[in-house]
Every structure is written in structure tokens, then in C-alpha cells.
Design a protein around this motif. Structure first.
Motif, PDB file in Angstrom:
ATOM      1  N   SER A  75     -63.898 -61.350   9.396  1.00 39.13           N
ATOM      2  CA  SER A  75     -64.237 -62.276  10.460  1.00 39.13           C
ATOM      3  C   SER A  75     -63.001 -62.799  11.184  1.00 39.13           C
ATOM      4  CB  SER A  75     -65.041 -63.437   9.894  1.00 39.13           C
ATOM      5  OG  SER A  75     -64.292 -64.075   8.876  1.00 39.13           O
ATOM      6  N   GLU A  76     -61.835 -62.700  10.553  1.00 38.41           N
ATOM      7  CA  GLU A  76     -60.608 -63.196  11.171  1.00 38.41           C
ATOM      8  C   GLU A  76     -60.137 -62.298  12.311  1.00 38.41           C
ATOM      9  OE1 GLU A  76     -57.619 -64.364   8.275  1.00 38.41           O
ATOM     10  OE2 GLU A  76     -59.185 -64.188   6.776  1.00 38.41           O
ATOM     11  N   LEU A  77     -60.723 -61.127  12.434  1.00 39.53           N
ATOM     12  CA  LEU A  77     -60.329 -60.179  13.479  1.00 39.53           C
ATOM     13  C   LEU A  77     -61.194 -60.433  14.705  1.00 39.53           C
ATOM     14  CD1 LEU A  77     -58.437 -57.825  14.035  1.00 39.53           C
ATOM     15  CD2 LEU A  77     -60.189 -56.305  13.167  1.00 39.53           C
ATOM     16  N   ALA A  78     -60.848 -61.501  15.441  1.00 40.25           N
ATOM     17  CA  ALA A  78     -61.653 -61.923  16.580  1.00 40.25           C
ATOM     18  C   ALA A  78     -61.371 -61.089  17.826  1.00 40.25           C
ATOM     19  CB  ALA A  78     -61.403 -63.393  16.883  1.00 40.25           C
ATOM     20  N   HIS A  79     -60.244 -60.427  17.868  1.00 41.27           N
ATOM     21  CA  HIS A  79     -59.891 -59.602  19.024  1.00 41.27           C
ATOM     22  C   HIS A  79     -59.180 -58.358  18.512  1.00 41.27           C
ATOM     23  CE1 HIS A  79     -55.687 -60.886  18.627  1.00 41.27           C
ATOM     24  NE2 HIS A  79     -56.147 -62.095  18.449  1.00 41.27           N
ATOM     25  N   PRO A  80     -59.066 -57.346  19.361  1.00 41.05           N
ATOM     26  CA  PRO A  80     -58.358 -56.138  18.914  1.00 41.05           C
ATOM     27  C   PRO A  80     -56.946 -56.481  18.458  1.00 41.05           C
ATOM     28  CG  PRO A  80     -59.385 -55.779  21.057  1.00 41.05           C
ATOM     29  CD  PRO A  80     -59.529 -57.244  20.731  1.00 41.05           C
ATOM     30  N   LEU A  81     -56.445 -55.650  17.590  1.00 40.54           N
ATOM     31  CA  LEU A  81     -55.090 -55.870  17.094  1.00 40.54           C
ATOM     32  C   LEU A  81     -54.078 -55.583  18.190  1.00 40.54           C
ATOM     33  CD1 LEU A  81     -55.199 -54.114  13.602  1.00 40.54           C
ATOM     34  CD2 LEU A  81     -55.672 -56.501  14.147  1.00 40.54           C
ATOM     35  N   SER A  82     -53.050 -56.388  18.218  1.00 38.66           N
ATOM     36  CA  SER A  82     -51.931 -56.107  19.119  1.00 38.66           C
ATOM     37  C   SER A  82     -51.066 -55.046  18.449  1.00 38.66           C
ATOM     38  CB  SER A  82     -51.119 -57.383  19.361  1.00 38.66           C
ATOM     39  OG  SER A  82     -50.407 -57.747  18.180  1.00 38.66           O
ATOM     40  N   PRO A  83     -50.203 -54.401  19.208  1.00 36.41           N
ATOM     41  CA  PRO A  83     -49.270 -53.464  18.574  1.00 36.41           C
ATOM     42  C   PRO A  83     -48.449 -54.138  17.466  1.00 36.41           C
ATOM     43  CG  PRO A  83     -49.262 -53.124  20.933  1.00 36.41           C
ATOM     44  CD  PRO A  83     -50.089 -54.367  20.679  1.00 36.41           C
ATOM     45  N   GLN A  84     -48.058 -55.391  17.703  1.00 34.16           N
ATOM     46  CA  GLN A  84     -47.284 -56.119  16.700  1.00 34.16           C
ATOM     47  C   GLN A  84     -48.115 -56.375  15.442  1.00 34.16           C
ATOM     48  OE1 GLN A  84     -47.529 -56.920  19.925  1.00 34.16           O
ATOM     49  NE2 GLN A  84     -45.454 -56.987  20.729  1.00 34.16           N
ATOM     50  N   ASP A  85     -49.407 -56.679  15.622  1.00 29.91           N
ATOM     51  CA  ASP A  85     -50.302 -56.837  14.468  1.00 29.91           C
ATOM     52  C   ASP A  85     -50.301 -55.562  13.626  1.00 29.91           C
ATOM     53  OD1 ASP A  85     -51.216 -59.457  15.063  1.00 29.91           O
ATOM     54  OD2 ASP A  85     -52.921 -58.697  16.220  1.00 29.91           O
ATOM     55  N   CYS A  86     -50.332 -54.430  14.288  1.00 34.76           N
ATOM     56  CA  CYS A  86     -50.342 -53.140  13.592  1.00 34.76           C
ATOM     57  C   CYS A  86     -49.061 -52.942  12.796  1.00 34.76           C
ATOM     58  CB  CYS A  86     -50.522 -51.989  14.586  1.00 34.76           C
ATOM     59  SG  CYS A  86     -52.114 -51.967  15.407  1.00 34.76           S
ATOM     60  N   LEU A  87     -47.934 -53.289  13.390  1.00 33.29           N
ATOM     61  CA  LEU A  87     -46.655 -53.163  12.693  1.00 33.29           C
ATOM     62  C   LEU A  87     -46.622 -54.064  11.462  1.00 33.29           C
ATOM     63  CD1 LEU A  87     -44.236 -53.144  15.780  1.00 33.29           C
ATOM     64  CD2 LEU A  87     -44.993 -51.172  14.436  1.00 33.29           C
ATOM     65  N   VAL A  88     -47.090 -55.297  11.628  1.00 36.12           N
ATOM     66  CA  VAL A  88     -47.136 -56.233  10.508  1.00 36.12           C
ATOM     67  C   VAL A  88     -48.083 -55.715   9.428  1.00 36.12           C
ATOM     68  CG1 VAL A  88     -47.878 -58.564   9.815  1.00 36.12           C
ATOM     69  CG2 VAL A  88     -46.441 -58.258  11.845  1.00 36.12           C
ATOM     70  N   ALA A  89     -49.236 -55.204   9.829  1.00 35.91           N
ATOM     71  CA  ALA A  89     -50.203 -54.688   8.856  1.00 35.91           C
ATOM     72  C   ALA A  89     -49.609 -53.565   8.016  1.00 35.91           C
ATOM     73  CB  ALA A  89     -51.465 -54.212   9.572  1.00 35.91           C
ATOM     74  N   LEU A  90     -48.870 -52.666   8.645  1.00 38.70           N
ATOM     75  CA  LEU A  90     -48.247 -51.576   7.879  1.00 38.70           C
ATOM     76  C   LEU A  90     -47.164 -52.098   6.946  1.00 38.70           C
ATOM     77  CD1 LEU A  90     -47.995 -48.528  10.299  1.00 38.70           C
ATOM     78  CD2 LEU A  90     -49.329 -48.727   8.200  1.00 38.70           C
ATOM     79  N   MET A  91     -46.402 -53.087   7.385  1.00 40.59           N
ATOM     80  CA  MET A  91     -45.385 -53.652   6.495  1.00 40.59           C
ATOM     81  C   MET A  91     -46.042 -54.329   5.290  1.00 40.59           C
ATOM     82  SD  MET A  91     -42.300 -55.168   8.901  1.00 40.59           S
ATOM     83  CE  MET A  91     -43.303 -56.200   9.969  1.00 40.59           C
ATOM     84  N   ILE A  92     -47.115 -55.044   5.524  1.00 36.66           N
ATOM     85  CA  ILE A  92     -47.834 -55.699   4.420  1.00 36.66           C
ATOM     86  C   ILE A  92     -48.443 -54.650   3.503  1.00 36.66           C
ATOM     87  CG2 ILE A  92     -49.830 -57.145   3.849  1.00 36.66           C
ATOM     88  CD1 ILE A  92     -49.135 -58.662   6.534  1.00 36.66           C
ATOM     89  N   ALA A  93     -49.009 -53.612   4.090  1.00 39.99           N
ATOM     90  CA  ALA A  93     -49.635 -52.549   3.291  1.00 39.99           C
ATOM     91  C   ALA A  93     -48.633 -51.878   2.368  1.00 39.99           C
ATOM     92  CB  ALA A  93     -50.292 -51.520   4.215  1.00 39.99           C
ATOM     93  N   ILE A  94     -47.450 -51.570   2.870  1.00 39.36           N
ATOM     94  CA  ILE A  94     -46.458 -50.901   2.022  1.00 39.36           C
ATOM     95  C   ILE A  94     -45.989 -51.855   0.927  1.00 39.36           C
ATOM     96  CG2 ILE A  94     -44.360 -51.391   3.370  1.00 39.36           C
ATOM     97  CD1 ILE A  94     -45.174 -48.015   1.775  1.00 39.36           C
ATOM     98  N   SER A  95     -45.873 -53.134   1.247  1.00 36.73           N
ATOM     99  CA  SER A  95     -45.476 -54.113   0.239  1.00 36.73           C
ATOM    100  C   SER A  95     -46.538 -54.244  -0.852  1.00 36.73           C
ATOM    101  CB  SER A  95     -45.234 -55.474   0.907  1.00 36.73           C
ATOM    102  OG  SER A  95     -44.906 -56.441  -0.063  1.00 36.73           O
ATOM    103  N   ALA A  96     -47.790 -54.244  -0.459  1.00 37.36           N
ATOM    104  CA  ALA A  96     -48.891 -54.432  -1.409  1.00 37.36           C
ATOM    105  C   ALA A  96     -49.290 -53.148  -2.123  1.00 37.36           C
ATOM    106  CB  ALA A  96     -50.100 -55.002  -0.673  1.00 37.36           C
ATOM    107  N   SER A  97     -48.761 -52.017  -1.703  1.00 37.41           N
ATOM    108  CA  SER A  97     -49.211 -50.722  -2.225  1.00 37.41           C
ATOM    109  C   SER A  97     -48.991 -50.562  -3.725  1.00 37.41           C
ATOM    110  CB  SER A  97     -48.540 -49.573  -1.475  1.00 37.41           C
ATOM    111  OG  SER A  97     -47.149 -49.553  -1.738  1.00 37.41           O
ATOM    112  N   ASP A  98     -47.984 -51.242  -4.265  1.00 37.35           N
ATOM    113  CA  ASP A  98     -47.726 -51.130  -5.704  1.00 37.35           C
ATOM    114  C   ASP A  98     -48.344 -52.295  -6.482  1.00 37.35           C
ATOM    115  OD1 ASP A  98     -46.016 -53.149  -4.945  1.00 37.35           O
ATOM    116  OD2 ASP A  98     -44.205 -52.208  -5.711  1.00 37.35           O
ATOM    117  N   ALA A  99     -49.254 -53.028  -5.843  1.00 35.89           N
ATOM    118  CA  ALA A  99     -49.998 -54.133  -6.444  1.00 35.89           C
ATOM    119  C   ALA A  99     -49.117 -55.331  -6.787  1.00 35.89           C
ATOM    120  CB  ALA A  99     -50.777 -53.671  -7.677  1.00 35.89           C
ATOM    121  N   GLU A 100     -47.903 -55.349  -6.283  1.00 38.55           N
ATOM    122  CA  GLU A 100     -47.012 -56.482  -6.512  1.00 38.55           C
ATOM    123  C   GLU A 100     -46.179 -56.715  -5.260  1.00 38.55           C
ATOM    124  OE1 GLU A 100     -43.444 -57.884  -9.500  1.00 38.55           O
ATOM    125  OE2 GLU A 100     -44.754 -56.261 -10.114  1.00 38.55           O
ATOM    126  N   VAL A 101     -46.491 -57.786  -4.543  1.00 32.71           N
ATOM    127  CA  VAL A 101     -45.743 -58.129  -3.340  1.00 32.71           C
ATOM    128  C   VAL A 101     -44.511 -58.915  -3.791  1.00 32.71           C
ATOM    129  CG1 VAL A 101     -45.803 -59.356  -1.144  1.00 32.71           C
ATOM    130  CG2 VAL A 101     -47.856 -58.193  -1.966  1.00 32.71           C
TER     131      VAL A 101
END
Length: 140
Positions: free
Chosen positions: A2-28
Motif C-alpha cells: 500500500s505504500e507504493l502510491a505512485h510509480p517508482l522513480s528511477p532513484q527509488d529503483c536504485l535504492v531498492a536494488l541497494m536494499i535488496a543486495i544488502s538484505a540478500s544474505d538475511a543480515e543487513v
């Protein structure tokens, strides 16, 4: 999501990938969070980005990772909202976050491989980006 009220900005996408790689090993790790914060606060691509969106993107990524096809959904969002001209930027940021803590876990390596595939990063370009990340994060 529900927090995705509008399409992602390019910057949102960059942040999402950085968070994803950090979380990928189950330990941020703290070093990874510092790297993400530093990128958002200092890189020109994030000059007009609302840093509070990092929390929103974190929630979205963690929600997606709880779903069976969450990684596919994440890449769908990235493909739909990240311009091709920023694909290598996205990969470079992901590499920097992955090596920020001084180690590369197998899960991080697999996700980087998936990012290369999904963003169609040429193997030679990927190797150059990876080498640059290693050089920037080499211990003393």
C-alpha cells in the motif's frame, strides 16, 4: 504494498536494488546501510531525492522478499521504472553495497549475477564495474 502510491522513480529503483543486495544474505549490516545512506546523500543522481523514501523502499523490498515470487516482482518494478541509461549505475551501486562490509556472501554473488542478467549488463562492463568496487573498498 500500500505504500507504493505512485510509480517508482528511477532513484527509488536504485535504492531498492541497494536494499535488496544488502538484505540478500538475511543480515543487513551497518556498513551496507552506511553505504546506502552515503550514496543517497552524496551522489548527483539523488540530488532531488527525498531521503525519507529509503524507508518506504526498504518496506517494499522486505515485503517482496517475503513472497514466493518477490524477486521476480522486484525486477519487474525495476524494468518498468528504471531507464536503461541507469542500468550500469544500478549495478555499480549494488556492487558497492555488496562489498561495503568487506565480504561477499554466496547469496550476494547470486543476486549480483541475477542483476547482471535482468539489466542485461555486458560481462566485460560488469567486470570493470566489479573491479572498481573492489578497488574502492580495498582494506588498508
Amino acid at each position: 504494498m500500500s505504500e507504493l502510491a505512485h510509480p517508482l522513480s528511477p532513484q527509488d529503483c536504485l535504492v531498492a536494488l541497494m536494499i535488496a543486495i544488502s538484505a540478500s544474505d538475511a543480515e543487513v549490516r551497518t556498513a551496507e546501510l552506511v553505504k546506502i545512506e552515503s550514496a543517497v546523500n552524496n551522489l548527483p543522481i539523488f540530488a532531488d531525492y527525498d531521503a525519507d523514501r529509503v524507508r518506504v523502499m526498504s518496506s517494499i523490498v522486505f515485503e517482496l522478499f517475503e513472497q514466493e515470487d518477490g524477486l521476480d516482482a522486484l525486477f519487474g518494478l525495476i524494468r518498468d521504472n528504471l531507464p536503461e541509461r541507469l542500468f550500469e549505475t544500478a549495478y555499480a551501486l549494488a556492487c558497492d553495497v555488496a562489498v561495503a562490509d568487506g565480504t561477499l556472501q554466496e547469496t550476494e554473488l547470486r543476486l549480483l549475477e541475477e542483476i547482471r542478467y535482468e539489466l542485461e549488463i555486458d560481462r566485460l562492463h560488469a567486470a570493470a564495474i566489479e573491479r572498481g568496487s573492489r578497488a574502492r573498498h580495498m582494506p588498508a
